[in-house]
Design an enzyme around this catalytic site. Structure first.
Site, short mmCIF file in Angstrom:
data_model
loop_
_atom_site.label_atom_id
_atom_site.label_comp_id
_atom_site.label_asym_id
_atom_site.label_seq_id
_atom_site.Cartn_x
_atom_site.Cartn_y
_atom_site.Cartn_z
N ASN A 41 29.80 -4.96 -65.79
CA ASN A 41 30.61 -5.52 -65.14
C ASN A 41 30.54 -7.22 -65.16
OD1 ASN A 41 28.67 -4.30 -63.40
ND2 ASN A 41 29.06 -5.83 -61.78
N CYS A 99 29.95 -7.75 -55.62
CA CYS A 99 29.37 -6.94 -54.73
C CYS A 99 27.84 -7.52 -54.53
CB CYS A 99 29.22 -5.31 -55.28
SG CYS A 99 31.04 -4.80 -55.34
N THR A 122 43.31 13.14 -44.95
CA THR A 122 44.54 12.91 -45.67
C THR A 122 45.00 12.07 -46.82
OG1 THR A 122 45.20 13.53 -43.33
CG2 THR A 122 46.96 12.33 -44.75
#
Length: 400
Positions: free
Chosen positions: A150, A324, A236
């Site tokens: 990255n 990050c 869900t």
């Protein structure tokens, strides 16, 4: 002042067609896809369509796609699933230049009795396959290696790695968060067992990702609960996110060939012009085996943060490393693993393009960068004094 966004390896703009596809599932179709009634069934159909779209981008079967919340969850799920499925094996192989979503999991696993081998890279950021070969044992449960880095864009020889891994009977996981949409993928002919992608790197919303799990690979889920995702990921379903990821995958498949050509041309022009105009700078990483949209350039004797602040005044967004790890005071772990001198890695900037990047935007960066670097170097008391600059950096770190 308009924004020139060249930080697409951190995140991307959501495609307007993706926004349009998502909106009905935020306003009108709000049921639960697991419900038996027609309202729920409509959402179930939308999820199935998105699964097919993601599978098409990866060259996989739709039954092999598991929706997740992000790349980090996908990496965690793949690593832990592989280990849970092989409790008798206690060895993992990865690299020194992985994303924190892999590295930090491996570090935690070391505290739980696992042995981890961190493969080194050379000055171009490439792996030594002989080191990989020597590290593989009968006790190796998992090899987890990113497809493309990255920070530098360096692309690893994934299929060659996979052949060696499969010969030794280990599971092969690939973090392809940066590669998907930039490199054509075909899981049907690949040696990869599990592969992670993240929506927000391909013009889908944040908060949605997917994990490819090859049919027949033993998989123990990370999240336990309901039956969703065929029992492989409870919870869900995020239907708007899933629909958005599906549409984004469809668009990536349509645009991938033209995007690769355009991004390569613009990246090369940016890179070559800056190297010609600015002394004491160099490209970090492999200049042949790399992503089409990424260049990481080291500008000696100045701080990357100072360059970014100067670019920001012109509305230009770039990065000094992974988003990050941007809160860390330490220089990039990727560039350090490559053995770059501190004078280079402290002043390294990543420019990452996308299909929306224009010629005019690249022209603007080319216009302002020489002045920025010249001004910052003039302010430095050490300028091109490498020994003095390094000593000053060591003193600064010692007082933090």
């Amino acid at each position: 002042m308009s924004v020139i966004y060249l930080d697409n390896n951190a995140t991307t703009k959501v495609d307007p067609e993706v926004v349009e596809a998502i909106m009905p599932y935020l306003t009108d179709y709000y049921g639960n896809p697991s419900s038996m009634h027609t309202f729920g069934g409509q959402l179930g159909k939308a999820v199935r369509t998105a699964r097919e779209q993601v599978a098409a981008l990866l060259g996989a079967d739709e039954s092999e796609i598991v929706f997740t919340s992000c790349g980090t969850e996908g990496d965690n799920a793949a690593i832990r699933a592989a280990l849970l499925a092989q409790p008798e094996k206690r060895h993992i192989i990865t690299t020194q230049v992985e994303h924190p979503a892999v590295l930090n999991v491996c570090k935690q696993l070391e505290t739980q009795g696992y042995t981890v081998t961190y493969l080194s890279v050379n000055g171009h950021g490439q792996l030594d396959l002989d080191e990989l070969e020597a590290s593989l044992t009968g006790n190796t449960a998992l090899v987890t290696i990113m497809y493309a880095n990255n920070e530098t864009g360096t692309v690893f020889p994934i299929e060659e790695i996979g052949k060696r891994v499969k010969e030794r009977g280990a599971i092969f996981h690939v973090d392809a968060v940066q590669a998907v949409g930039k490199i054509p993928l075909n899981m049907k002919t690949s040696t990869i067992d599990m592969l992670t992608i993240s929506g927000h790197k391909i013009h889908a919303p944040k908060g949605i990702g997917a994990l490819y799990v090859r049919r027949g690979v033993r998989f123990r889920p990370l999240l336990i609960g309901g039956h969703q995702e065929r029992g492989r990921r409870a919870g869900t379903e995020n239907v708007p996110g899933i629909v958005g990821l599906g549409k984004a995958a469809e668009l990536e498949l349509i645009h991938i060939e033209t995007a690769i050509k355009k991004e390569t041309r613009l990246r090369d022009r940016l890179e070559q012009t800056l190297l010609a105009k600015i002394p004491d700078c160099e490209v970090n990483g492999d200049v042949t085996q790399r992503l089409p949209n990424t260049t990481n350039i080291g500008f000696k004797y100045i701080e990357g943060e100072a360059i970014l602040l100067s670019l920001n005044k012109y509305g230009i967004c770039a990065s000094s490393g992974s988003a990050c790890t941007s809160g860390s005071l330490e220089p990039s772990h990727v560039l350090r693993a490559m053995g770059l001198p501190y004078t280079t890695l402290h002043g390294s900037i990543r420019f990452s393009l996308c299909r929306y990047t224009t010629e005019a935007q690249i022209d603007r960066v080319i216009e302002v960068m020489p002045e920025i670097v010249e001004r910052l170097r003039a302010l430095s008391p050490f300028k091109n004094d490498e020994a003095g600059w390094l000593q000053a950096q060591e003193q600064t770190l010692a007082h933090r």
